[in-house]
Design a protein around this motif. Structure first.
Motif, mmCIF file in Angstrom:
data_model
loop_
_atom_site.group_PDB
_atom_site.id
_atom_site.type_symbol
_atom_site.label_atom_id
_atom_site.label_comp_id
_atom_site.label_asym_id
_atom_site.label_seq_id
_atom_site.Cartn_x
_atom_site.Cartn_y
_atom_site.Cartn_z
ATOM 1 N N SER A 9 5.958 5.329 1.172
ATOM 2 C CA SER A 9 5.565 6.558 0.497
ATOM 3 C C SER A 9 6.725 7.359 -0.074
ATOM 4 C CB SER A 9 4.753 7.442 1.449
ATOM 5 O OG SER A 9 5.540 7.788 2.584
ATOM 6 N N SER A 10 7.942 7.159 0.410
ATOM 7 C CA SER A 10 9.070 7.950 -0.091
ATOM 8 C C SER A 10 10.237 7.048 -0.464
ATOM 9 C CB SER A 10 9.527 8.962 0.962
ATOM 10 O OG SER A 10 10.176 8.314 2.044
ATOM 11 N N LYS A 11 11.075 7.565 -1.339
ATOM 12 C CA LYS A 11 12.269 6.817 -1.762
ATOM 13 C C LYS A 11 13.189 6.565 -0.565
ATOM 14 C CE LYS A 11 12.241 9.133 -6.271
ATOM 15 N NZ LYS A 11 13.026 9.981 -7.209
ATOM 16 N N THR A 12 13.282 7.557 0.302
ATOM 17 C CA THR A 12 14.193 7.443 1.446
ATOM 18 C C THR A 12 13.777 6.324 2.381
ATOM 19 O OG1 THR A 12 14.644 9.815 1.330
ATOM 20 C CG2 THR A 12 15.203 8.685 3.389
ATOM 21 N N SER A 13 12.477 6.288 2.713
ATOM 22 C CA SER A 13 12.008 5.246 3.636
ATOM 23 C C SER A 13 12.070 3.870 2.997
ATOM 24 C CB SER A 13 10.583 5.556 4.103
ATOM 25 O OG SER A 13 9.712 5.654 2.995
ATOM 26 N N ARG A 14 11.849 3.796 1.684
ATOM 27 C CA ARG A 14 11.948 2.496 1.001
ATOM 28 C C ARG A 14 13.400 2.014 0.966
ATOM 29 N NH1 ARG A 14 8.252 4.921 -2.782
ATOM 30 N NH2 ARG A 14 9.932 5.110 -4.353
ATOM 31 N N ALA A 15 14.324 2.955 0.806
ATOM 32 C CA ALA A 15 15.744 2.586 0.753
ATOM 33 C C ALA A 15 16.234 2.017 2.074
ATOM 34 C CB ALA A 15 16.573 3.806 0.364
ATOM 35 N N ALA A 16 15.545 2.408 3.166
ATOM 36 C CA ALA A 16 15.942 1.913 4.482
ATOM 37 C C ALA A 16 15.450 0.501 4.755
ATOM 38 C CB ALA A 16 15.425 2.865 5.561
ATOM 39 N N LEU A 17 14.552 0.006 3.921
ATOM 40 C CA LEU A 17 14.036 -1.356 4.115
ATOM 41 C C LEU A 17 15.107 -2.369 3.729
ATOM 42 C CD1 LEU A 17 10.465 -0.963 2.540
ATOM 43 C CD2 LEU A 17 11.009 -1.202 4.975
ATOM 44 N N PRO A 18 15.173 -3.473 4.437
ATOM 45 C CA PRO A 18 16.161 -4.498 4.078
ATOM 46 C C PRO A 18 15.764 -5.191 2.775
ATOM 47 C CG PRO A 18 14.721 -5.289 5.816
ATOM 48 C CD PRO A 18 14.394 -3.835 5.629
ATOM 49 N N ALA A 19 16.763 -5.522 1.977
ATOM 50 C CA ALA A 19 16.490 -6.263 0.742
ATOM 51 C C ALA A 19 15.936 -7.626 1.111
ATOM 52 C CB ALA A 19 17.762 -6.409 -0.078
ATOM 53 N N SER A 20 14.808 -7.981 0.474
ATOM 54 C CA SER A 20 14.160 -9.250 0.812
ATOM 55 C C SER A 20 13.281 -9.692 -0.342
ATOM 56 C CB SER A 20 13.310 -9.083 2.072
ATOM 57 O OG SER A 20 12.536 -10.251 2.317
ATOM 58 N N ASP A 21 13.157 -10.994 -0.507
ATOM 59 C CA ASP A 21 12.252 -11.529 -1.525
ATOM 60 C C ASP A 21 10.801 -11.472 -1.063
ATOM 61 O OD1 ASP A 21 14.294 -12.096 -3.283
ATOM 62 O OD2 ASP A 21 14.650 -14.096 -2.452
ATOM 63 N N ALA A 22 10.586 -11.196 0.211
ATOM 64 C CA ALA A 22 9.232 -11.052 0.746
ATOM 65 C C ALA A 22 8.830 -9.580 0.662
ATOM 66 C CB ALA A 22 9.176 -11.530 2.186
ATOM 67 N N PRO A 23 7.698 -9.274 0.023
ATOM 68 C CA PRO A 23 7.295 -7.865 -0.146
ATOM 69 C C PRO A 23 6.907 -7.213 1.179
ATOM 70 C CG PRO A 23 6.109 -9.330 -1.654
ATOM 71 C CD PRO A 23 6.752 -10.195 -0.629
ATOM 72 N N GLU A 24 7.057 -5.900 1.217
ATOM 73 C CA GLU A 24 6.511 -5.085 2.305
ATOM 74 C C GLU A 24 5.139 -4.613 1.830
ATOM 75 O OE1 GLU A 24 6.482 -3.119 6.009
ATOM 76 O OE2 GLU A 24 8.031 -4.448 5.193
ATOM 77 N N TRP A 25 4.072 -4.915 2.588
ATOM 78 C CA TRP A 25 2.713 -4.640 2.124
ATOM 79 C C TRP A 25 2.109 -3.435 2.834
ATOM 80 C CZ3 TRP A 25 1.050 -6.913 -2.103
ATOM 81 C CH2 TRP A 25 1.580 -8.152 -2.462
ATOM 82 N N GLU A 26 1.219 -2.756 2.126
ATOM 83 C CA GLU A 26 0.465 -1.627 2.674
ATOM 84 C C GLU A 26 -0.987 -1.752 2.230
ATOM 85 O OE1 GLU A 26 -0.146 3.176 1.862
ATOM 86 O OE2 GLU A 26 1.680 2.165 1.138
ATOM 87 N N VAL A 27 -1.933 -1.702 3.164
ATOM 88 C CA VAL A 27 -3.354 -1.742 2.850
ATOM 89 C C VAL A 27 -3.785 -0.343 2.415
ATOM 90 C CG1 VAL A 27 -5.678 -2.147 3.717
ATOM 91 C CG2 VAL A 27 -3.784 -3.599 4.497
ATOM 92 N N ILE A 28 -4.301 -0.216 1.195
ATOM 93 C CA ILE A 28 -4.713 1.107 0.689
ATOM 94 C C ILE A 28 -6.232 1.262 0.644
ATOM 95 C CG2 ILE A 28 -2.612 1.399 -0.660
ATOM 96 C CD1 ILE A 28 -4.223 0.643 -3.155
ATOM 97 N N SER A 29 -6.960 0.155 0.621
ATOM 98 C CA SER A 29 -8.425 0.149 0.655
ATOM 99 C C SER A 29 -8.851 -1.209 1.183
ATOM 100 C CB SER A 29 -9.023 0.359 -0.747
ATOM 101 O OG SER A 29 -8.703 1.633 -1.245
ATOM 102 N N PRO A 30 -10.091 -1.339 1.643
ATOM 103 C CA PRO A 30 -10.547 -2.656 2.099
ATOM 104 C C PRO A 30 -10.362 -3.716 1.010
ATOM 105 C CG PRO A 30 -12.119 -0.975 2.737
ATOM 106 C CD PRO A 30 -11.110 -0.301 1.838
ATOM 107 N N GLY A 31 -9.578 -4.718 1.306
ATOM 108 C CA GLY A 31 -9.369 -5.806 0.357
ATOM 109 C C GLY A 31 -8.329 -5.525 -0.704
ATOM 110 N N ILE A 32 -7.649 -4.369 -0.651
ATOM 111 C CA ILE A 32 -6.652 -4.030 -1.663
ATOM 112 C C ILE A 32 -5.343 -3.647 -0.971
ATOM 113 C CG2 ILE A 32 -6.089 -2.597 -3.663
ATOM 114 C CD1 ILE A 32 -9.036 -1.909 -3.914
ATOM 115 N N ARG A 33 -4.241 -4.259 -1.398
ATOM 116 C CA ARG A 33 -2.936 -3.950 -0.832
ATOM 117 C C ARG A 33 -1.950 -3.691 -1.964
ATOM 118 N NH1 ARG A 33 -0.889 -8.604 2.939
ATOM 119 N NH2 ARG A 33 -1.576 -9.883 1.180
ATOM 120 N N ILE A 34 -1.014 -2.793 -1.706
ATOM 121 C CA ILE A 34 0.122 -2.687 -2.622
ATOM 122 C C ILE A 34 1.351 -3.182 -1.883
ATOM 123 C CG2 ILE A 34 -0.814 -0.775 -3.958
ATOM 124 C CD1 ILE A 34 1.204 1.065 -2.512
#
Length: 413
Positions: A9-34
């Motif tokens: 949700s924020s630039k700061t928390s995303r910046a703390a994620l390790p660089a990876s070719d595998a995406p970090e996923w979030e479920v936003i609705s049933p059957g839908i992920r970003i």
């Protein structure tokens, strides 16, 4: 219990994620992920938004939505915030559910082209007029926009712009003579006419976009569905010729233009319908004219009064069935604008002002109504699909119990 805040949700928390070719996923609705992905080789370039779901055949599908606003400000299109990415993912999934033809790249011009192509194949009447209106009023302002990017505000601003914009100069000569022609927006009649034009053009735009929506080419119709036409823009007052004016017109004319005027008065047909008539279209036995092509797309038979039957009997005498029934003095078929000079000359001789040839059609209808014809019969004679237009323009002319009672009982000074 408070809902856990997303790590995306924020630039700061995303910046703390390790660089990876595998995406970090979030479920936003049933059957839908970003998803958010910042690859190992993308240091200093920010991450990208992804979306994943399942297609109607239950196959897993994934797409790239755009860049994250890690380094660049969001613009809602190429660069997205977390919330914008969620909205884009939902729109993408909605497109998947309505069918594989849905495309986020579909532009308004694309929708118009496909609509006109389909309607032309179906035999749409007045398609040339619709194409011309689209070329003049729709494509220049909206044509390059993606249908998915249309908003209520954009469509409403375009509609309103047709009312307040400067008058278009149709010829190079006129454009050279004046750099600008101001529109007198204080004149109610100017505004009425422009709003009427805007309504007619909005109808074409809506028809094309609704066609695209109904054929699963776009996922949402909110942007144009909620923009309504202007109210009270069509003038209900139409010019009708009196019996004396009708006789004066016929008496002032002769030859081909007299035949055209007379035919219009006894059939109520449009000019284009009259111009297309062939000798075979007159039924001598039943004293009626067959109009095969009409604006509504429905053919019709128009019975003729005795005088009209005499006119058409003379026109078909000793002529081939395939010949044009009404012709110019040269023998050529009538075409748009070919009658203008003769028509103006007849009006001048007859001393009849402010009348178009098309208003002979209204004269035909108003005469029938005044003589007691039911509106359903008038509508059928004119080739209308229902009585709405007849009621709008001619109902006030019909004898009625209410009108007769008021005239009999109201105070008369």
């Amino acid at each position: 219990m408070a809902q856990r805040r997303s790590v995306l949700s924020s630039k700061t928390s995303r910046a703390a994620l390790p660089a990876s070719d595998a995406p970090e996923w979030e479920v936003i609705s049933p059957g839908i992920r970003i998803g958010y992905r910042r690859g190992r080789g993308s240091y200093g370039r920010g991450g990208n938004w992804l979306a994943a779901s399942r297609a109607p055949d239950n196959k897993r599908v994934q797409t790239r939505l755009g860049k994250a606003d890690d380094l660049l400000p969001a613009d809602g299109k190429a660069v997205l915030t977390h919330e914008q990415a969620k909205d884009a993912a939902r729109a993408w999934v909605k497109g998947l559910k309505v069918g594989t033809d849905a495309s986020p790249s579909l532009t308004v011009s694309d929708a118009l082209d496909r609509y006109f192509e389909a309607r032309s194949a179906e035999g749409m009447k007045a398609i040339d007029d619709a194409r011309s209106r689209a070329a003049l009023h729709i494509r220049p302002k909206l044509g390059s926009l993606r249908v998915a990017d249309l908003t209520i505000g954009k469509v409403r601003a375009w509609r309103d712009g047709m009312v307040t914009s400067e008058k278009r100069l149709r010829t190079a000569k006129r454009a050279k003579e004046a750099n600008k022609i101001l529109v007198d927006l204080s004149d109610p009649e100017v505004i009425r006419r422009r709003r009427d034009t805007a309504n007619r053009t909005l109808t074409i735009l809506k028809a094309a976009l609704n066609w695209a929506f109904n054929n699963h080419l776009t996922a949402d119709d909110t942007a144009w569905r909620l923009v309504k036409p202007y109210r009270s823009t069509t003038s209900a007052r139409i010019r009708f010729l009196s019996p004396d004016e009708q006789r004066a017109l016929v008496a002032a004319s002769n030859g081909a233009i007299r035949d055209l005027i007379s035919a219009a008065l006894v059939t109520g047909a449009r000019f284009g319908e009259l111009a297309r008539l062939r000798v075979a279209d007159y039924d001598v036995v039943n004293k009626s004219v067959f109009i095969a092509e009409s604006k509504s797309g429905k053919p019709r038979h128009v019975p003729l009064p005795d005088g009209g039957a005499g006119l058409f009997a003379r026109l078909v005498a000793d002529r081939g069935a395939g010949e044009f029934l009404l012709r110019q003095e040269s023998g050529a078929a009538w075409a748009p604008s070919t009658y203008n000079r003769s028509w103006k000359a007849v009006l001048k001789i007859a001393n009849v002002q402010s009348v178009t040839l098309h208003e002979l059609r209204h004269t035909y209808a108003s005469t029938m109504v005044r003589n007691g014809a039911p509106l359903i019969i008038v509508a059928q004679a004119l080739g209308h699909s229902d009585t709405r237009m007849a009621e709008k323009h001619y109902a006030h002319l019909a004898p009625s119990y209410v009108a007769d009672t008021i005239r009999r009982l109201a105070p008369d000074i």
